[in-house]
Design a protein around this motif. Structure first.
Motif, PDB file in Angstrom:
ATOM      1  N   GLY A   9       0.991  -1.364   0.065  1.00 46.35           N
ATOM      2  CA  GLY A   9       0.063   0.038  -0.124  1.00 46.35           C
ATOM      3  C   GLY A   9       0.816   1.327   0.183  1.00 46.35           C
ATOM      4  N   GLY A  10       2.218   1.006  -0.013  1.00 45.61           N
ATOM      5  CA  GLY A  10       2.865   2.405  -0.151  1.00 45.61           C
ATOM      6  C   GLY A  10       3.004   2.955   1.264  1.00 45.61           C
ATOM      7  N   ILE A  11       2.687   2.119   2.271  1.00 51.75           N
ATOM      8  CA  ILE A  11       2.901   2.679   3.613  1.00 51.75           C
ATOM      9  C   ILE A  11       4.231   3.055   4.078  1.00 51.75           C
ATOM     10  CG2 ILE A  11       2.189   2.272   5.886  1.00 51.75           C
ATOM     11  CD1 ILE A  11      -0.318   0.834   4.912  1.00 51.75           C
ATOM     12  N   GLY A  12       4.594   4.047   4.587  1.00 53.05           N
ATOM     13  CA  GLY A  12       6.040   3.969   4.693  1.00 53.05           C
ATOM     14  C   GLY A  12       6.748   4.928   3.942  1.00 53.05           C
ATOM     15  N   LEU A  13       6.621   4.594   2.824  1.00 52.48           N
ATOM     16  CA  LEU A  13       7.355   5.580   1.695  1.00 52.48           C
ATOM     17  C   LEU A  13       6.623   6.698   1.446  1.00 52.48           C
ATOM     18  CD1 LEU A  13       9.919   5.879  -0.088  1.00 52.48           C
ATOM     19  CD2 LEU A  13       8.464   4.705  -1.920  1.00 52.48           C
ATOM     20  N   ARG A  14       5.327   6.583   1.452  1.00 49.77           N
ATOM     21  CA  ARG A  14       4.334   7.760   1.370  1.00 49.77           C
ATOM     22  C   ARG A  14       4.491   8.699   2.275  1.00 49.77           C
ATOM     23  NH1 ARG A  14      -0.742   5.785   0.094  1.00 49.77           N
ATOM     24  NH2 ARG A  14      -0.939   5.000   1.970  1.00 49.77           N
ATOM     25  N   ASP A  15       4.341   8.344   3.736  1.00 53.96           N
ATOM     26  CA  ASP A  15       4.346   8.913   4.990  1.00 53.96           C
ATOM     27  C   ASP A  15       5.747   9.678   5.086  1.00 53.96           C
ATOM     28  OD1 ASP A  15       2.078   7.647   5.359  1.00 53.96           O
ATOM     29  OD2 ASP A  15       3.271   6.118   6.773  1.00 53.96           O
ATOM     30  N   PHE A  16       6.937   8.961   4.726  1.00 48.18           N
ATOM     31  CA  PHE A  16       8.332   9.627   4.645  1.00 48.18           C
ATOM     32  C   PHE A  16       8.317  10.755   3.570  1.00 48.18           C
ATOM     33  CE2 PHE A  16      12.719   9.711   3.305  1.00 48.18           C
ATOM     34  CZ  PHE A  16      13.313  10.199   4.676  1.00 48.18           C
ATOM     35  N   THR A  17       7.697  10.584   2.586  1.00 51.91           N
ATOM     36  CA  THR A  17       7.725  11.623   1.330  1.00 51.91           C
ATOM     37  C   THR A  17       6.974  12.906   1.955  1.00 51.91           C
ATOM     38  OG1 THR A  17       8.175  10.027  -0.125  1.00 51.91           O
ATOM     39  CG2 THR A  17       7.577  12.174  -0.898  1.00 51.91           C
ATOM     40  N   ILE A  18       5.823  12.688   2.526  1.00 49.77           N
ATOM     41  CA  ILE A  18       5.148  13.768   3.074  1.00 49.77           C
ATOM     42  C   ILE A  18       5.879  14.517   4.179  1.00 49.77           C
ATOM     43  CG2 ILE A  18       2.758  14.125   4.191  1.00 49.77           C
ATOM     44  CD1 ILE A  18       1.479  12.095   2.217  1.00 49.77           C
ATOM     45  N   PHE A  19       6.160  13.533   4.912  1.00 50.94           N
ATOM     46  CA  PHE A  19       7.022  14.346   6.053  1.00 50.94           C
ATOM     47  C   PHE A  19       8.152  15.086   5.863  1.00 50.94           C
ATOM     48  CE2 PHE A  19      10.489  13.693   9.278  1.00 50.94           C
ATOM     49  CZ  PHE A  19      10.010  14.318  10.119  1.00 50.94           C
ATOM     50  N   ILE A  20       9.158  14.586   4.790  1.00 52.83           N
ATOM     51  CA  ILE A  20      10.120  15.451   4.138  1.00 52.83           C
ATOM     52  C   ILE A  20       9.669  16.621   3.671  1.00 52.83           C
ATOM     53  CG2 ILE A  20      12.025  15.312   2.554  1.00 52.83           C
ATOM     54  CD1 ILE A  20      12.787  13.763   4.998  1.00 52.83           C
ATOM     55  N   ILE A  21       8.809  16.638   2.788  1.00 50.38           N
ATOM     56  CA  ILE A  21       8.357  17.794   2.333  1.00 50.38           C
ATOM     57  C   ILE A  21       7.600  18.931   3.195  1.00 50.38           C
ATOM     58  CG2 ILE A  21       6.466  18.618   0.508  1.00 50.38           C
ATOM     59  CD1 ILE A  21       7.158  16.315  -1.243  1.00 50.38           C
ATOM     60  N   LEU A  22       7.136  18.308   4.129  1.00 49.89           N
ATOM     61  CA  LEU A  22       6.116  19.181   5.125  1.00 49.89           C
ATOM     62  C   LEU A  22       7.578  19.940   6.115  1.00 49.89           C
ATOM     63  CD1 LEU A  22       3.097  17.462   6.134  1.00 49.89           C
ATOM     64  CD2 LEU A  22       3.336  19.615   4.637  1.00 49.89           C
ATOM     65  N   GLN A  23       8.605  19.077   6.219  1.00 44.28           N
ATOM     66  CA  GLN A  23       9.703  19.535   6.867  1.00 44.28           C
ATOM     67  C   GLN A  23      10.428  20.644   5.839  1.00 44.28           C
ATOM     68  OE1 GLN A  23      11.099  19.308   9.993  1.00 44.28           O
ATOM     69  NE2 GLN A  23       9.308  18.101  10.645  1.00 44.28           N
ATOM     70  N   SER A  24      10.514  20.317   4.760  1.00 45.42           N
ATOM     71  CA  SER A  24      11.111  21.311   3.872  1.00 45.42           C
ATOM     72  C   SER A  24      10.436  22.613   3.846  1.00 45.42           C
ATOM     73  CB  SER A  24      11.514  20.856   2.573  1.00 45.42           C
ATOM     74  OG  SER A  24      12.171  19.465   2.694  1.00 45.42           O
ATOM     75  N   GLY A  25       9.083  22.618   3.944  1.00 45.89           N
ATOM     76  CA  GLY A  25       8.290  23.643   3.914  1.00 45.89           C
ATOM     77  C   GLY A  25       8.171  24.547   4.948  1.00 45.89           C
ATOM     78  N   GLY A  26       9.144  23.883   6.036  1.00 44.85           N
ATOM     79  CA  GLY A  26       9.039  25.162   7.164  1.00 44.85           C
ATOM     80  C   GLY A  26       8.266  24.567   8.501  1.00 44.85           C
ATOM     81  N   PHE A  27       7.725  23.613   8.212  1.00 44.44           N
ATOM     82  CA  PHE A  27       6.743  23.008   9.536  1.00 44.44           C
ATOM     83  C   PHE A  27       7.485  21.933  10.301  1.00 44.44           C
ATOM     84  CE2 PHE A  27       4.026  24.576   5.923  1.00 44.44           C
ATOM     85  CZ  PHE A  27       3.260  25.512   6.624  1.00 44.44           C
ATOM     86  N   SER A  28       7.358  22.314  11.564  1.00 43.28           N
ATOM     87  CA  SER A  28       8.227  21.230  12.531  1.00 43.28           C
ATOM     88  C   SER A  28       6.988  20.479  13.267  1.00 43.28           C
ATOM     89  CB  SER A  28       9.067  22.138  13.401  1.00 43.28           C
ATOM     90  OG  SER A  28       7.922  22.804  14.204  1.00 43.28           O
ATOM     91  N   ASN A  29       7.613  19.463  13.538  1.00 46.01           N
ATOM     92  CA  ASN A  29       6.736  18.711  14.416  1.00 46.01           C
ATOM     93  C   ASN A  29       5.595  17.899  13.614  1.00 46.01           C
ATOM     94  OD1 ASN A  29       6.087  16.846  16.481  1.00 46.01           O
ATOM     95  ND2 ASN A  29       4.983  18.439  17.730  1.00 46.01           N
ATOM     96  N   THR A  30       5.931  17.462  12.314  1.00 45.12           N
ATOM     97  CA  THR A  30       4.705  16.905  11.218  1.00 45.12           C
ATOM     98  C   THR A  30       4.837  15.429  11.272  1.00 45.12           C
ATOM     99  OG1 THR A  30       6.400  17.421   9.490  1.00 45.12           O
ATOM    100  CG2 THR A  30       4.948  19.208   9.971  1.00 45.12           C
ATOM    101  N   THR A  31       5.361  14.846  12.471  1.00 40.48           N
ATOM    102  CA  THR A  31       5.596  13.088  12.386  1.00 40.48           C
ATOM    103  C   THR A  31       4.088  12.723  12.440  1.00 40.48           C
ATOM    104  OG1 THR A  31       7.630  13.584  13.606  1.00 40.48           O
ATOM    105  CG2 THR A  31       6.769  11.517  13.404  1.00 40.48           C
ATOM    106  N   LEU A  32       3.341  13.167  13.053  1.00 44.03           N
ATOM    107  CA  LEU A  32       2.058  12.624  13.071  1.00 44.03           C
ATOM    108  C   LEU A  32       1.104  12.473  11.939  1.00 44.03           C
ATOM    109  CD1 LEU A  32       0.781  12.957  16.706  1.00 44.03           C
ATOM    110  CD2 LEU A  32       1.415  10.989  15.762  1.00 44.03           C
ATOM    111  N   ILE A  33       1.097  13.667  11.291  1.00 41.99           N
ATOM    112  CA  ILE A  33       0.484  14.040  10.216  1.00 41.99           C
ATOM    113  C   ILE A  33       0.409  12.849   9.242  1.00 41.99           C
ATOM    114  CG2 ILE A  33      -0.099  15.709   8.185  1.00 41.99           C
ATOM    115  CD1 ILE A  33       0.904  18.001  10.062  1.00 41.99           C
TER     116      ILE A  33
END
Length: 128
Positions: free
Chosen positions: A67-91
């Motif tokens: 289901g892409g679980i893990g890779l999708r989560d990691f990609t979204i996490f990295i992009i949100l971190q790059s966008g300047g949003f901290s503490n986005t692990t749960l999203i």
């Protein structure tokens, strides 16, 4: 059976494919906004959020995990971190949980096989 149903309806199939691409990605925007609101977090900008969702869903198509679980989560996490949003692990984790629950509920409709033998004529299929 699906090939038989859409054999001569390529315009309809193309329209449904293109429209589903937009609706699948864009319907996840309010899901993430609700997750952020529920966690009392800052809602990321819509541009960053859209980029994270689309790129994450594309990364989820790479067949590394079920289901892409893990890779999708990691990609979204990295992009949100790059966008300047901290503490986005749960999203992304909660978004995947929402997607899994929604898919499980939607999967219940496929248990009867879609068309039963007595309604096969209504679906335009021949009985086997």
């Amino acid at each position: 059976r699906a090939m038989e149903l859409y054999k001569n309806k390529w315009k309809k199939l193309l329209f449904l494919t293109i429209s589903s691409i937009f609706f699948v990605h864009l319907i996840q925007l309010p899901v993430i906004c609700c997750i952020c609101y529920g966690l009392n977090m800052q809602i990321p900008s819509y541009l960053t959020l859209t980029a994270a969702i689309i790129t994450g869903n594309i990364a989820g198509l790479i067949p590394l995990t079920p289901g892409g679980i893990g890779l999708r989560d990691f990609t979204i996490f990295i992009i949100l971190q790059s966008g300047g949003f901290s503490n986005t692990t749960l999203i992304p984790l909660l978004m995947s949980l929402v997607l899994i629950i929604a898919n499980m509920i939607a999967g219940l409709f496929f248990f009867d096989g879609g068309c039963r033998k007595k309604t096969a004529e209504k679906c335009g299929l021949k009985e086997v």
